[in-house]
Design an enzyme around this catalytic site. Structure first.
Site, PDB file in Angstrom:
ATOM      1  N   ALA A  63      83.356  93.285 -36.022  1.00 57.76           N
ATOM      2  CA  ALA A  63      82.058  93.774 -35.946  1.00 57.76           C
ATOM      3  C   ALA A  63      82.092  95.436 -34.755  1.00 57.76           C
ATOM      4  CB  ALA A  63      81.814  92.699 -34.580  1.00 57.76           C
ATOM      5  N   GLY A 102      84.680  90.382 -38.181  1.00 55.01           N
ATOM      6  CA  GLY A 102      83.600  90.297 -39.617  1.00 55.01           C
ATOM      7  C   GLY A 102      84.024  90.847 -40.992  1.00 55.01           C
ATOM      8  N   GLU A 105      86.219  88.326 -42.655  1.00 53.03           N
ATOM      9  CA  GLU A 105      84.623  87.225 -42.871  1.00 53.03           C
ATOM     10  C   GLU A 105      83.495  88.158 -44.916  1.00 53.03           C
ATOM     11  OE1 GLU A 105      83.032  84.941 -39.659  1.00 53.03           O
ATOM     12  OE2 GLU A 105      83.202  86.821 -38.920  1.00 53.03           O
ATOM     13  N   GLU A 125      89.060  87.349 -32.461  1.00 55.00           N
ATOM     14  CA  GLU A 125      88.079  86.710 -31.870  1.00 55.00           C
ATOM     15  C   GLU A 125      88.440  86.333 -30.904  1.00 55.00           C
ATOM     16  OE1 GLU A 125      86.053  87.894 -35.718  1.00 55.00           O
ATOM     17  OE2 GLU A 125      87.407  86.511 -35.186  1.00 55.00           O
TER      18      GLU A 125
END
Length: 696
Positions: A63, A102, A105, A125
């Site tokens: 992210a 992310g 993901e 994270e």
């Protein structure tokens, strides 16, 4: 379409490429581009399948953390991933570099994943006090099983592509021409009639009925005090127990709880501080750095040997000097034993051991330092000894060599004055054990040149340390604050607390051990001899004789003598309360006319922590540390300050400087002492309602 993402048909496959250097972070423009690229690909009749790939050096590596804490911008990452998962066409993620957070993901929202062998995937994270919040805790356990998912998510470490293939995260390893091989892989899937493969349709079956309870128990010690790893377990448990959409909702709730928690704010602060700390205010990033191709080390003892290992690990040749051959042989033998022990644990190979030892040479003669680019002195902590060393180094080392001292307290300016080139002299204070501890306190003297500062900061990074630039004062940043805390801990025991109580309060706060257990580990004789020297020299700031000194006078030096503040059983480092210590403390109180009183845990915490905050404030005021974040990083990486509290000065800001100032003032009124005289900076910031991190 967004400039950050492009779409092109190649050989019948729609290729969606993310171009957002340097790491293709998933900011709003990338999310929008991914969504639009997918829509184009689905509407394009000439594309029979789709490939998502990162341009440049990496697949999206996570992210955009600059968006953290700001109002969300559409489309959200979970919505983008959901759209990919519900695509009518097969989607292949093509991974090189690192697919982290992310990024992984997004890849899990695709049907299949291919990667180059050098690629890596991970969900880091937890290291920011968070959990994967875009379906990672729900999809990964469905793909690889809850046990493997728990291990990966709670550790947060990247997994290399070959291992990820074994686990089932990656479907195929491909050659270096990633794009063309991913296109060929997608075409073959279509030709073979391969099905769409939505991870959300799979089940996350726990490997045993007690998996989650057992895993949590295992985390109790490893992740003591941290919130995020336990929330990760709850989220993965939801994947095993709830339908997919309900699991996503639970993940989002847990993510929000963490995002708003003080712990995640602290861990995000540390993440940025660790990167910022390497930039020294006032030293331009264009400052030339000297090339360090060979390092000399004076002293082959515990510190010298540990320091040498850092350079050997980085492939930099080292020559180490001792006074006697016996000491040299012993030092080299310890280095080899350390490496062989690491190899036995499987962390390095025996070839690595030989390669590193092959970079190490030894000498009894300073003249062999003629060609070194950097020399680090790691000898006995005495100014007279240092003087001899630096006068000799000045006479034998080539011009332009950096002359560094590993002193933990002595005056670098005075050490520099023993040479004809004070601009080349600095401190490089490694922490024990030097081959393990990440902090490197680089000390800038009055005359140290910018070039030398830039060089030692750069070298620190190259050898895997977190380097912090500090100024000259007694104890620099870390030890100066530590000495105040230690003196306060000793005083608390005089007042009526027990060593066990003081240690427990600071252990419960999150330190790996309390101040007295730490003294026993380091050796009570070390602190005692420093205090003795100061008293002999008539230092007005020297601490008066304490009960801790009386323990040392009885030969109770800590773990090495199996008795210090605590007693220790043979082969066991567990501190146990000792009635002998209690008697010595009791007698010391009587000698000083002190009637012991009940000391609360809150008072222990305030006196030990606020004295450090006040000293840290003085350090900032004097410019010994340039920024509050420098102090935070020193304490996190050198002294085990809990990461989830963000460092001493960050924690103080969270408590509130007005509250701390008021208590410091009260202690000053009740007890006196320079340590409790409120720092003018603390006073000013408290008055203005600001924190240390607001002060520019």
């Amino acid at each position: 379409m967004s400039d950050a993402v492009s779409y092109e048909v190649k050989d019948g496959v729609g290729v969606i490429t993310v171009n957002n250097p340097p790491v293709n972070a998933l900011g709003q423009a990338v999310r929008q581009g991914l969504k639009e690229g997918l829509e184009k690909g689905l509407a394009d009749s000439s594309a029979e399948a789709l490939v998502v790939i990162g341009g440049g050096n990496t697949f999206p590596a996570g992210a955009d953390i600059r968006e953290f804490g700001k109002p969300p911008q559409e489309p959200s990452l979970p919505d983008v991933i959901d759209a990919y998962e519900n695509s009518d066409k097969i989607v292949v993620a093509a991974i090189h570099g690192t697919a982290l957070g992310g990024g992984l993901e997004v890849a899990l929202g695709c049907d299949y994943r291919v990667a180059v062998k050098s690629g890596a995937v991970g969900l880091p994270e937890v290291k920011l006090g968070l959990l994967p919040g875009a379906g990672g805790t729900q999809r990964l356990p469905r793909l690889v099983g809850p046990q493997a998912a728990l291990e990966m998510i709670t550790a947060g470490n990247p997994v290399k592509a070959p291992k990820a293939k074994e686990m089932g995260i990656i479907d195929a390893l491909v050659g270096d021409d990633l794009e063309s091989e991913a296109i060929a892989y997608a075409k073959k899937l279509v030709a073979d009639g391969a099905p769409r493969r939505r991870i959300c349709d799979m089940e996350a079956k726990p490997e045993s009925a007690s998996l989650f309870d057992d895993f949590e128990k295992g985390l109790q010690k490893k992740a003591r005090g941290f919130l995020a790893p336990f929330h990760c377990v709850k989220a993965v448990k939801a994947a095993a127990e709830l339908p997919f959409q309900d699991g996503l909702k639970r993940e989002r709730e847990l993510f929000q709880e963490l995002m708003e928690s003080p712990q995640s704010k602290a861990q995000r602060h540390v993440f940025f501080a660790e990167r910022e700390v390497t930039k020294v205010p006032g030293v331009s990033k264009d400052t030339p750095k000297r090339e360090i191709k060979k390092v000399g080390i004076v002293g082959a003892g515990t510190m010298g040997g540990g320091i040498a290992m850092n350079f050997l690990n980085a492939g930099i040749p080292v020559i180490i000097k001792e006074v006697k051959q016996e000491a040299l042989d012993k030092g080299l033998s310890v280095i080899r034993k350390n490496y062989e022990s690491t190899a036995k644990k499987g962390r390095i190979s025996m070839d690595d051991v030989e390669k590193r030892m092959g970079l190490l040479s030894s000498t009894l003669d300073y003249n062999d330092f003629k060609d070194v680019d950097l020399v680090i002195e790691a000898v006995f902590e005495s100014m007279n000894v240092k003087q001899d060393v630096f006068e000799t180094l000045d006479s034998v080392c080539k011009q332009g060599a950096v002359l560094a001292s590993n002193t933990s307290t002595l005056d670098i300016n005075k050490i520099a004055s023993f040479t004809s080139r004070p601009e080349d002299v600095c401190g490089m204070h490694f922490f024990s054990p030097a081959n393990v501890m990440k902090l490197l306190e680089n000390v800038r003297g009055e005359k140290t040149s910018d070039e030398v500062v830039a060089t030692i900061m750069d070298v620190g990074k190259k050898i895997g340390k977190v380097p912090v630039c500090v100024g000259v004062c007694d104890g620099f940043v870390g030890n100066r604050m530590l000495h105040k805390r230690q003196a306060e801990a000793v005083a608390l025991v005089e007042d009526g607390a027990s060593p066990e109580q003081v240690d427990k309060v600071l252990y419960d706060f999150g330190f790996p051990m309390g101040p007295f257990a730490m003294s026993d580990l380091a050796g009570l004789d070390i602190g005692y001899s420093i205090r003795l020297e100061r008293r002999k020299a008539g230092d007005p700031d020297a601490q008066e004789l304490s009960w801790l000194d009386k323990l040392a006078e009885q030969g109770r030096y800590g773990q090495k003598t199996q008795a210090g503040v605590y007693k220790y059983e043979e082969g066991d480092r567990t501190p146990k309360p000792d009635p002998v210590t209690a008697e010595i403390i009791d007698q010391h109180r009587k000698d000083k006319g002190i009637t012991p009183r009940q000391v609360t845990d809150q008072e222990v915490l305030e006196r030990c922590m606020y004295v450090m905050v006040n000293e840290g404030s003085k350090i900032l005021e004097e410019g010994i540390a340039a920024r509050a974040l420098d102090v935070d990083v020193v304490w996190i990486y050198g002294y085990g300050f809990p990461v989830y509290r963000g460092g001493t000065m960050f924690w103080a800001d969270q408590v509130g400087l007005k509250e701390i100032h008021d208590r410091v003032s009260q202690f000053y009124k009740e007890q006196g002492g320079e340590q409790w005289k409120p720092s003018p900076l603390l006073e000013q910031l408290a008055k203005e309602g600001k924190g240390f991190h607001d002060a520019k």
